[in-house]
Design an enzyme around this catalytic site. Structure first.
Site, PDB file in Angstrom:
ATOM      1  N   CYS A  77     -13.109  -5.297  -0.088  1.00  0.00           N
ATOM      2  CA  CYS A  77     -11.852  -5.617  -0.780  1.00  0.00           C
ATOM      3  C   CYS A  77     -11.505  -7.096  -0.591  1.00  0.00           C
ATOM      4  O   CYS A  77     -11.052  -7.770  -1.517  1.00  0.00           O
ATOM      5  CB  CYS A  77     -10.718  -4.753  -0.240  1.00  0.00           C
ATOM      6  SG  CYS A  77     -10.988  -2.974  -0.330  1.00  0.00           S
ATOM      7  N   CYS A  80     -12.868  -9.919  -2.978  1.00  0.00           N
ATOM      8  CA  CYS A  80     -12.173 -10.196  -4.240  1.00  0.00           C
ATOM      9  C   CYS A  80     -10.739 -10.657  -4.015  1.00  0.00           C
ATOM     10  O   CYS A  80     -10.256 -11.569  -4.685  1.00  0.00           O
ATOM     11  CB  CYS A  80     -12.159  -8.949  -5.129  1.00  0.00           C
ATOM     12  SG  CYS A  80     -13.765  -8.460  -5.789  1.00  0.00           S
ATOM     13  N   HIS A  81     -10.068 -10.002  -3.066  1.00  0.00           N
ATOM     14  CA  HIS A  81      -8.626 -10.200  -2.934  1.00  0.00           C
ATOM     15  C   HIS A  81      -8.218 -11.109  -1.783  1.00  0.00           C
ATOM     16  O   HIS A  81      -7.041 -11.457  -1.660  1.00  0.00           O
ATOM     17  CB  HIS A  81      -7.931  -8.842  -2.770  1.00  0.00           C
ATOM     18  CG  HIS A  81      -8.132  -7.925  -3.937  1.00  0.00           C
ATOM     19  ND1 HIS A  81      -7.537  -8.142  -5.162  1.00  0.00           N
ATOM     20  CD2 HIS A  81      -8.871  -6.789  -4.062  1.00  0.00           C
ATOM     21  CE1 HIS A  81      -7.883  -7.166  -5.996  1.00  0.00           C
ATOM     22  NE2 HIS A  81      -8.699  -6.336  -5.361  1.00  0.00           N
ATOM     23  N   CYS A 115     -10.631   0.252  -8.182  1.00  0.00           N
ATOM     24  CA  CYS A 115     -11.313  -0.943  -7.668  1.00  0.00           C
ATOM     25  C   CYS A 115     -12.647  -0.577  -7.028  1.00  0.00           C
ATOM     26  O   CYS A 115     -13.649  -1.279  -7.214  1.00  0.00           O
ATOM     27  CB  CYS A 115     -10.424  -1.661  -6.657  1.00  0.00           C
ATOM     28  SG  CYS A 115      -9.238  -2.805  -7.393  1.00  0.00           S
ATOM     29  N   CYS A 178      14.143  19.548  -8.338  1.00  0.00           N
ATOM     30  CA  CYS A 178      14.256  18.543  -7.272  1.00  0.00           C
ATOM     31  C   CYS A 178      15.709  18.083  -7.140  1.00  0.00           C
ATOM     32  O   CYS A 178      16.230  17.900  -6.035  1.00  0.00           O
ATOM     33  CB  CYS A 178      13.382  17.342  -7.583  1.00  0.00           C
ATOM     34  SG  CYS A 178      11.675  17.683  -8.040  1.00  0.00           S
ATOM     35  N   CYS A 181      18.655  19.927  -4.970  1.00  0.00           N
ATOM     36  CA  CYS A 181      18.775  19.649  -3.534  1.00  0.00           C
ATOM     37  C   CYS A 181      19.096  18.182  -3.277  1.00  0.00           C
ATOM     38  O   CYS A 181      20.029  17.860  -2.544  1.00  0.00           O
ATOM     39  CB  CYS A 181      17.486  20.025  -2.807  1.00  0.00           C
ATOM     40  SG  CYS A 181      17.255  21.782  -2.527  1.00  0.00           S
ATOM     41  N   HIS A 182      18.314  17.285  -3.884  1.00  0.00           N
ATOM     42  CA  HIS A 182      18.314  15.893  -3.444  1.00  0.00           C
ATOM     43  C   HIS A 182      19.338  15.002  -4.134  1.00  0.00           C
ATOM     44  O   HIS A 182      19.610  13.904  -3.661  1.00  0.00           O
ATOM     45  CB  HIS A 182      16.913  15.316  -3.603  1.00  0.00           C
ATOM     46  CG  HIS A 182      15.890  16.049  -2.806  1.00  0.00           C
ATOM     47  ND1 HIS A 182      15.932  16.126  -1.426  1.00  0.00           N
ATOM     48  CD2 HIS A 182      14.806  16.780  -3.194  1.00  0.00           C
ATOM     49  CE1 HIS A 182      14.906  16.840  -0.993  1.00  0.00           C
ATOM     50  NE2 HIS A 182      14.220  17.259  -2.040  1.00  0.00           N
ATOM     51  N   ARG A 219       3.638  15.457  -0.269  1.00  0.00           N
ATOM     52  CA  ARG A 219       5.005  15.957  -0.076  1.00  0.00           C
ATOM     53  C   ARG A 219       5.512  16.661  -1.329  1.00  0.00           C
ATOM     54  O   ARG A 219       6.151  17.719  -1.247  1.00  0.00           O
ATOM     55  CB  ARG A 219       5.946  14.795   0.275  1.00  0.00           C
ATOM     56  CG  ARG A 219       7.333  15.260   0.680  1.00  0.00           C
ATOM     57  CD  ARG A 219       7.288  15.939   2.047  1.00  0.00           C
ATOM     58  NE  ARG A 219       8.541  16.592   2.371  1.00  0.00           N
ATOM     59  CZ  ARG A 219       8.734  17.913   2.301  1.00  0.00           C
ATOM     60  NH1 ARG A 219       7.760  18.703   1.893  1.00  0.00           N
ATOM     61  NH2 ARG A 219       9.889  18.433   2.642  1.00  0.00           N
ATOM     62  N   CYS A 223       6.659  20.655  -1.760  1.00  0.00           N
ATOM     63  CA  CYS A 223       7.940  21.125  -2.302  1.00  0.00           C
ATOM     64  C   CYS A 223       7.723  22.119  -3.432  1.00  0.00           C
ATOM     65  O   CYS A 223       8.419  23.141  -3.515  1.00  0.00           O
ATOM     66  CB  CYS A 223       8.765  19.945  -2.805  1.00  0.00           C
ATOM     67  SG  CYS A 223       9.562  18.987  -1.493  1.00  0.00           S
TER      68      CYS A 223
END
Length: 262
Positions: A77, A80-81, A115, A178, A181-182, A219, A223
């Site tokens: 990586c 290139c970066h 990449c 979602c 609740c949130h 996550r 849920c």
């Protein structure tokens, strides 16, 4: 998902169902709170100190992978970066971002794998693998403290709206969204736990429940399983669109990667 995690997810979802209103109002920008602010003082202390934050172990592994040559192209990586501290600064704060080749947004994990495939000629890393989590955490770590600022324009707007629809759509056997609740019930206590606003400010993050690092898609899939809904595969367009909406919903909040959560 383990039996213990599944039982806890079902209990959480059932409790949310008792609190749910018919529709959730969006949280005003001035009232947004990171999950960090809702944690116990002891858990916040773990995140605050890089010497005790277990997520930093993945960041260190990611730094090694960043500099390791891979694939038939024999490139790292860094070839290139360059120095990730400069080249990757702000990248996590802008993802998911539109990819012209795919004609849709991609998340940070997908960008890393693209990449690998295109520049290193290497096989993509598996979702939730130690290597992909480590590289993602290392790249995201370079944006810590920077404001989230996904680019929303004519190209990304349809995908943002698709993510918004998913966030507000009732799903599964428990008929929950979602937002119920949130948005409607954040800050309330359920079985001793505080309902967070679900802002993705620290992914990949270390969950004490998982005893390991995990992605935002992990996550989200947890849920969905908890409300007994159909769970899309890792990398599914629906999950990336939802990630884009969640990042937009958290706009101007600060990146915390690697965060720690209960």
């Amino acid at each position: 998902m383990s039996l213990r995690t599944g039982v806890r997810s079902l209990a959480w979802a059932a409790a949310c169902a008792l609190l749910a209103n018919s529709w959730a109002a969006e949280i005003p920008l001035g009232e947004r709170r990171s999950g960090y602010e809702l944690m116990a003082r002891e858990t916040r202390a773990i995140q605050d100190d890089d010497a005790t934050n277990p997520g930093m172990l993945w960041v260190l592994d990611g730094e090694a992978l960043w500099n390791r040559k891979a694939g038939p192209a024999g490139r790292a990586c860094a070839d290139c970066h360059g120095d990730a501290r400069a080249s990757m600064k702000g990248v996590a704060a802008r993802h998911p971002a539109f990819d012209p080749a795919r004609g849709r947004p991609v998340n940070l994990e997908q960008r890393i794998n693209a990449c690998r495939a295109e520049r290193q000629k290497a096989a993509p890393l598996a979702y939730e693998s130690k290597e992909l989590l480590a590289l993602t955490a290392y790249v995201a770590r370079q944006s810590r403290g920077l404001p989230i600022e996904p680019a929303i324009d004519a190209r990304t707007r349809p995908f943002l709206e698709a993510g918004r629809e998913t966030f507000h759509r009732r799903q599964g056997q428990l008929n929950l969204s979602c937002a119920l609740c949130h948005d409607d019930n954040w800050g309330k206590h359920l079985a001793g736990s505080v309902i967070p606003q679900a802002h993705p400010t620290g992914y990949p993050l270390y969950r004490l429940e998982w005893q390991g690092l995990g992605s935002l898609q992990r996550r989200l899939r947890n849920c969905l399983a908890g409300i007994r809904a159909q769970v899309p595969d890792f990398g599914a367009a629906e999950l990336v669109d939802l990630e884009l909406f969640l990042m937009w919903r958290a706009r101007e909040m600060k990146i915390e990667t690697p965060a720690v959560r209960p």
